[in-house]
Motif scaffolding. Structure first.
Motif, PDB file in Angstrom:
ATOM      1  N   THR A   1      18.938  82.730  32.119  1.00  0.00           N
ATOM      2  CA  THR A   1      18.990  81.669  31.132  1.00  0.00           C
ATOM      3  C   THR A   1      20.230  80.828  31.389  1.00  0.00           C
ATOM      4  OG1 THR A   1      18.724  81.235  28.770  1.00  0.00           O
ATOM      5  CG2 THR A   1      20.242  82.994  29.384  1.00  0.00           C
ATOM      6  N   TYR A   2      20.392  79.714  30.689  1.00  0.00           N
ATOM      7  CA  TYR A   2      21.527  78.827  30.927  1.00  0.00           C
ATOM      8  C   TYR A   2      22.500  78.941  29.772  1.00  0.00           C
ATOM      9  CZ  TYR A   2      24.195  74.734  32.247  1.00  0.00           C
ATOM     10  OH  TYR A   2      25.210  73.895  32.630  1.00  0.00           O
ATOM     11  N   ASP A   3      23.698  79.378  30.079  1.00  0.00           N
ATOM     12  CA  ASP A   3      24.738  79.524  29.069  1.00  0.00           C
ATOM     13  C   ASP A   3      25.429  78.173  28.907  1.00  0.00           C
ATOM     14  OD1 ASP A   3      27.179  79.851  27.774  1.00  0.00           O
ATOM     15  OD2 ASP A   3      27.508  81.847  28.584  1.00  0.00           O
ATOM     16  N   GLU A   4      25.130  77.475  27.806  1.00  0.00           N
ATOM     17  CA  GLU A   4      25.615  76.103  27.695  1.00  0.00           C
ATOM     18  C   GLU A   4      27.101  75.999  27.397  1.00  0.00           C
ATOM     19  OE1 GLU A   4      22.825  75.341  24.260  1.00  0.00           O
ATOM     20  OE2 GLU A   4      24.393  73.918  23.778  1.00  0.00           O
ATOM     21  N   ILE A   5      27.707  77.062  26.953  1.00  0.00           N
ATOM     22  CA  ILE A   5      29.157  77.007  26.721  1.00  0.00           C
ATOM     23  C   ILE A   5      29.904  77.180  28.052  1.00  0.00           C
ATOM     24  CG2 ILE A   5      31.124  78.053  25.498  1.00  0.00           C
ATOM     25  CD1 ILE A   5      29.110  76.470  23.727  1.00  0.00           C
ATOM     26  N   ARG A   6      29.454  78.117  28.857  1.00  0.00           N
ATOM     27  CA  ARG A   6      30.115  78.337  30.146  1.00  0.00           C
ATOM     28  C   ARG A   6      29.554  77.428  31.245  1.00  0.00           C
ATOM     29  NH1 ARG A   6      30.005  82.580  33.033  1.00  0.00           N
ATOM     30  NH2 ARG A   6      27.957  83.247  32.320  1.00  0.00           N
ATOM     31  N   GLY A   7      28.390  76.831  31.005  1.00  0.00           N
ATOM     32  CA  GLY A   7      27.794  75.963  32.031  1.00  0.00           C
ATOM     33  C   GLY A   7      27.347  76.737  33.251  1.00  0.00           C
ATOM     34  N   ALA A   8      26.841  77.957  33.023  1.00  0.00           N
ATOM     35  CA  ALA A   8      26.472  78.823  34.150  1.00  0.00           C
ATOM     36  C   ALA A   8      25.219  79.622  33.815  1.00  0.00           C
ATOM     37  CB  ALA A   8      27.627  79.774  34.456  1.00  0.00           C
ATOM     38  N   LEU A   9      24.593  80.177  34.834  1.00  0.00           N
ATOM     39  CA  LEU A   9      23.435  81.038  34.628  1.00  0.00           C
ATOM     40  C   LEU A   9      23.894  82.360  34.033  1.00  0.00           C
ATOM     41  CD1 LEU A   9      21.784  80.339  38.069  1.00  0.00           C
ATOM     42  CD2 LEU A   9      20.941  79.570  35.851  1.00  0.00           C
ATOM     43  N   SER A  10      23.052  82.954  33.188  1.00  0.00           N
ATOM     44  CA  SER A  10      23.434  84.231  32.601  1.00  0.00           C
ATOM     45  C   SER A  10      22.196  85.006  32.182  1.00  0.00           C
ATOM     46  CB  SER A  10      24.330  84.002  31.375  1.00  0.00           C
ATOM     47  OG  SER A  10      23.555  83.440  30.334  1.00  0.00           O
TER      48      SER A  10
ATOM     49  N   GLY B   1      29.766  65.020  33.399  1.00  0.00           N
ATOM     50  CA  GLY B   1      29.941  66.371  32.884  1.00  0.00           C
ATOM     51  C   GLY B   1      30.779  66.343  31.616  1.00  0.00           C
ATOM     52  N   THR B   2      30.485  67.254  30.684  1.00  0.00           N
ATOM     53  CA  THR B   2      31.157  67.179  29.379  1.00  0.00           C
ATOM     54  C   THR B   2      32.597  67.702  29.415  1.00  0.00           C
ATOM     55  OG1 THR B   2      30.226  69.327  28.772  1.00  0.00           O
ATOM     56  CG2 THR B   2      28.991  67.372  28.100  1.00  0.00           C
ATOM     57  N   ASP B   3      32.901  68.574  30.356  1.00  0.00           N
ATOM     58  CA  ASP B   3      34.208  69.256  30.321  1.00  0.00           C
ATOM     59  C   ASP B   3      35.398  68.313  30.466  1.00  0.00           C
ATOM     60  OD1 ASP B   3      33.578  71.952  29.775  1.00  0.00           O
ATOM     61  OD2 ASP B   3      32.812  72.184  31.804  1.00  0.00           O
TER      62      ASP B   3
ATOM     63  N   ALA C   1      25.241  66.100  28.901  1.00  0.00           N
ATOM     64  CA  ALA C   1      24.306  67.060  28.309  1.00  0.00           C
ATOM     65  C   ALA C   1      24.915  68.453  28.337  1.00  0.00           C
ATOM     66  CB  ALA C   1      22.985  67.057  29.072  1.00  0.00           C
ATOM     67  N   MET C   2      24.516  69.269  27.400  1.00  0.00           N
ATOM     68  CA  MET C   2      24.934  70.678  27.382  1.00  0.00           C
ATOM     69  C   MET C   2      23.934  71.532  28.170  1.00  0.00           C
ATOM     70  SD  MET C   2      27.803  70.758  25.912  1.00  0.00           S
ATOM     71  CE  MET C   2      28.042  72.538  25.655  1.00  0.00           C
ATOM     72  N   ILE C   3      22.686  71.091  28.211  1.00  0.00           N
ATOM     73  CA  ILE C   3      21.609  71.800  28.908  1.00  0.00           C
ATOM     74  C   ILE C   3      21.025  70.849  29.962  1.00  0.00           C
ATOM     75  CG2 ILE C   3      19.293  72.779  28.631  1.00  0.00           C
ATOM     76  CD1 ILE C   3      20.990  74.526  27.113  1.00  0.00           C
ATOM     77  N   PRO C   4      20.847  71.319  31.198  1.00  0.00           N
ATOM     78  CA  PRO C   4      20.270  70.434  32.222  1.00  0.00           C
ATOM     79  C   PRO C   4      18.885  69.918  31.816  1.00  0.00           C
ATOM     80  CG  PRO C   4      21.169  72.417  33.238  1.00  0.00           C
ATOM     81  CD  PRO C   4      21.182  72.650  31.749  1.00  0.00           C
ATOM     82  N   TYR C   5      18.621  68.665  32.146  1.00  0.00           N
ATOM     83  CA  TYR C   5      17.312  68.069  31.861  1.00  0.00           C
ATOM     84  C   TYR C   5      16.202  68.881  32.526  1.00  0.00           C
ATOM     85  CZ  TYR C   5      13.439  64.735  32.045  1.00  0.00           C
ATOM     86  OH  TYR C   5      12.214  64.151  31.951  1.00  0.00           O
TER      87      TYR C   5
ATOM     88  N   ASN D   1      35.127  70.491  21.751  1.00  0.00           N
ATOM     89  CA  ASN D   1      35.441  71.849  21.313  1.00  0.00           C
ATOM     90  C   ASN D   1      34.805  72.807  22.321  1.00  0.00           C
ATOM     91  OD1 ASN D   1      35.222  74.427  20.122  1.00  0.00           O
ATOM     92  ND2 ASN D   1      35.455  73.534  18.063  1.00  0.00           N
ATOM     93  N   ARG D   2      35.633  73.451  23.103  1.00  0.00           N
ATOM     94  CA  ARG D   2      35.128  74.305  24.186  1.00  0.00           C
ATOM     95  C   ARG D   2      34.375  75.540  23.683  1.00  0.00           C
ATOM     96  NH1 ARG D   2      37.742  73.255  29.283  1.00  0.00           N
ATOM     97  NH2 ARG D   2      37.915  70.988  29.256  1.00  0.00           N
ATOM     98  N   GLU D   3      34.651  75.937  22.460  1.00  0.00           N
ATOM     99  CA  GLU D   3      33.995  77.151  21.956  1.00  0.00           C
ATOM    100  C   GLU D   3      32.596  76.885  21.404  1.00  0.00           C
ATOM    101  OE1 GLU D   3      36.970  79.470  19.545  1.00  0.00           O
ATOM    102  OE2 GLU D   3      38.074  78.755  21.315  1.00  0.00           O
ATOM    103  N   THR D   4      32.412  75.690  20.800  1.00  0.00           N
ATOM    104  CA  THR D   4      31.100  75.381  20.220  1.00  0.00           C
ATOM    105  C   THR D   4      30.296  74.435  21.101  1.00  0.00           C
ATOM    106  OG1 THR D   4      31.991  73.482  19.040  1.00  0.00           O
ATOM    107  CG2 THR D   4      32.029  75.596  17.874  1.00  0.00           C
ATOM    108  N   GLY D   5      30.981  73.760  22.052  1.00  0.00           N
ATOM    109  CA  GLY D   5      30.279  72.791  22.890  1.00  0.00           C
ATOM    110  C   GLY D   5      30.038  71.466  22.192  1.00  0.00           C
ATOM    111  N   VAL D   6      30.660  71.276  21.050  1.00  0.00           N
ATOM    112  CA  VAL D   6      30.430  70.064  20.254  1.00  0.00           C
ATOM    113  C   VAL D   6      31.608  69.103  20.388  1.00  0.00           C
ATOM    114  CG1 VAL D   6      30.192  69.228  17.871  1.00  0.00           C
ATOM    115  CG2 VAL D   6      28.927  71.261  18.618  1.00  0.00           C
ATOM    116  N   PHE D   7      31.319  67.785  20.421  1.00  0.00           N
ATOM    117  CA  PHE D   7      32.382  66.778  20.434  1.00  0.00           C
ATOM    118  C   PHE D   7      32.799  66.471  18.998  1.00  0.00           C
ATOM    119  CE2 PHE D   7      33.044  65.274  24.779  1.00  0.00           C
ATOM    120  CZ  PHE D   7      32.084  66.022  25.432  1.00  0.00           C
TER     121      PHE D   7
END
Lengths: 160, 160, 160, 160
Positions: free
Chosen positions: B14-23, C80-82, C105-109, C151-157
């Motif tokens: 699955t895609y871990d959207e916080i880490r931006g990596a597969l998990s 990229g969001t980071d 995006a947080m999740i790839p299209y 916010n790196r923990e929630t992925g939200v701006f």
């Protein structure tokens, strides 16, 4: 080598965005085989593209005759679920010595969360290993053509 | 009744959207069975959740032992493709009189256009009809464990 | 007329099924515009295809210079969001009199249930109506480049 | 704070697998906002769930009255595309001092490759920044209610 006959059904329904209604265009079968990374040696032939509720006796004769005349002895047929059992009966009456597996879908492949891909993998697999006979492959299971009915209320195929 | 053992692999990435990596999180197996409208009587047990390149000898022993100890005589195992053949060999050495089918995916189910749903339909079907033995079901085909290899360049399973 | 610069990021990550890993290939932007039935008059240019954590000062200079040199006065940048906020700062320092909207995006299209399509619709819309300035469009909202952080923990701006 | 009124339309059409036909059940709006990772502060109210070709004068009066009576001054309405312009006219006649944005979809969200998510991102964004007035947001663009028509042959909204 497996012959796949396409006849339409929910499996191949698509959404016509200009008319805002369900319709049939080309089959999604090749796209589905590619999505499934299938390496099964198949020939695909579209016999018709109809809702199985609109299928005529003549259509069923054509399907049965196509099963007899094709060189392959293993056949998969995609078909609407509503009259799948009826068509299976006509095929059983006319085809000898071949393994014929009918399958379909409750949700169109084009609508994302489909059972069509699961059923196609299932039907192709049963067609490779079952002895001659006419079968229905739905819900991950296989049934002999004369021992199954579709439960119209639940949408599930059940043993008789 | 079929026992399904989950071990991880691309199938369940699955895609871990916080880490931006597969998990790996939970298995998608129940969701896939539901999407396929499966009515096959199954028990699902997650044995591990790993990339098959990280699978240890101990992991393989656990899988083989689980096949021996479960009451079902028909078993499907979801597994990473890279070392699927290796695990099949360990199972073949330790399990007698049961039909064991390993399957997996090249594209994660969570990423939409997956071969996982197709392969799951295929593996469940082969598991219901093949005689005792250890098999790999990929690309719509089945192979005896000792007559197959994964072509690393094309991603396709081929007969030896 | 809007100019869209593609720089990579999660937005365009894809799954390499041979290596079993995330990767960048071509951008999905044209496919996304088509899927959204967009009729906005756009020019699309791929400047780079990188994870924003790997973006260099030179990359950022190239992006800012491209904003200055393009004939359009309204610009959307997929990123990229980071480090989106960092790039926005470099653009703000170098670009005058243009409306520049960064999105991502947080999740790839390519992974189906994406926020990318939603964000693209949002960014293109903000770019058409906001006055000159450098903005970030994420989570359906827009922020001035100097009043936002991820916010790196929630992925939200979030607003500063 | 934005108020979202749901009225049905292609946006929310779903596939009834028992009847094999298109139908309306619950709205997908909350799921879409979640999929888009929206953080816009919204209230969602379903006013009706109809094909816009079946919408009555009474339905349109209800929509206009709801726009007047809700406390929010920024409103998004999801609506079938066929009579979207007609409803916009009724709203424009009855609502003062509010920003009202109508949007919809050519392909149902439930059918995977939808323009609905793109349009929702677009409509929410326009609703946040446009001055009071009644607008249609489709194809990534916005139009004043009295300067647009739907081209029935192409499915595209065009400036008058």
């Amino acid at each position: 080598m497996i012959c796949i006959f396409v006849t339409g059904g929910t499996f191949d329904k698509t959404y016509d965005e200009i008319r805002g209604a369900l319709s049939f265009e080309d089959t999604h079968l090749q796209e589905m085989l590619q999505s499934g990374r299938s390496r099964v040696d198949v020939t695909v032939r579209t016999l018709m593209m109809v809702d199985s509720l609109d299928m005529t006796d003549g259509d069923r004769e054509l399907i049965a005759r196509s099963c007899v005349e094709c060189p392959e002895s293993r056949i998969v047929i995609t078909h609407g679920t509503d009259t799948m059992v009826e068509t299976a009966r006509v095929i059983a009456a006319g085809v000898q010595g071949k393994t014929v597996v009918l399958t379909g879908a409750m949700i169109p492949y084009a609508f994302g969360s489909s059972d069509g891909l699961f059923n196609l993998g299932s039907a192709l697999s049963f067609a490779q290993v079952l002895p001659p006979g006419v079968y229905i492959a739905m819900n991950g299971q296989h049934f002999s053509w004369d021992k199954v009915r579709k439960n119209r209320e639940t949408g599930v195929f059940e043993s008789l």
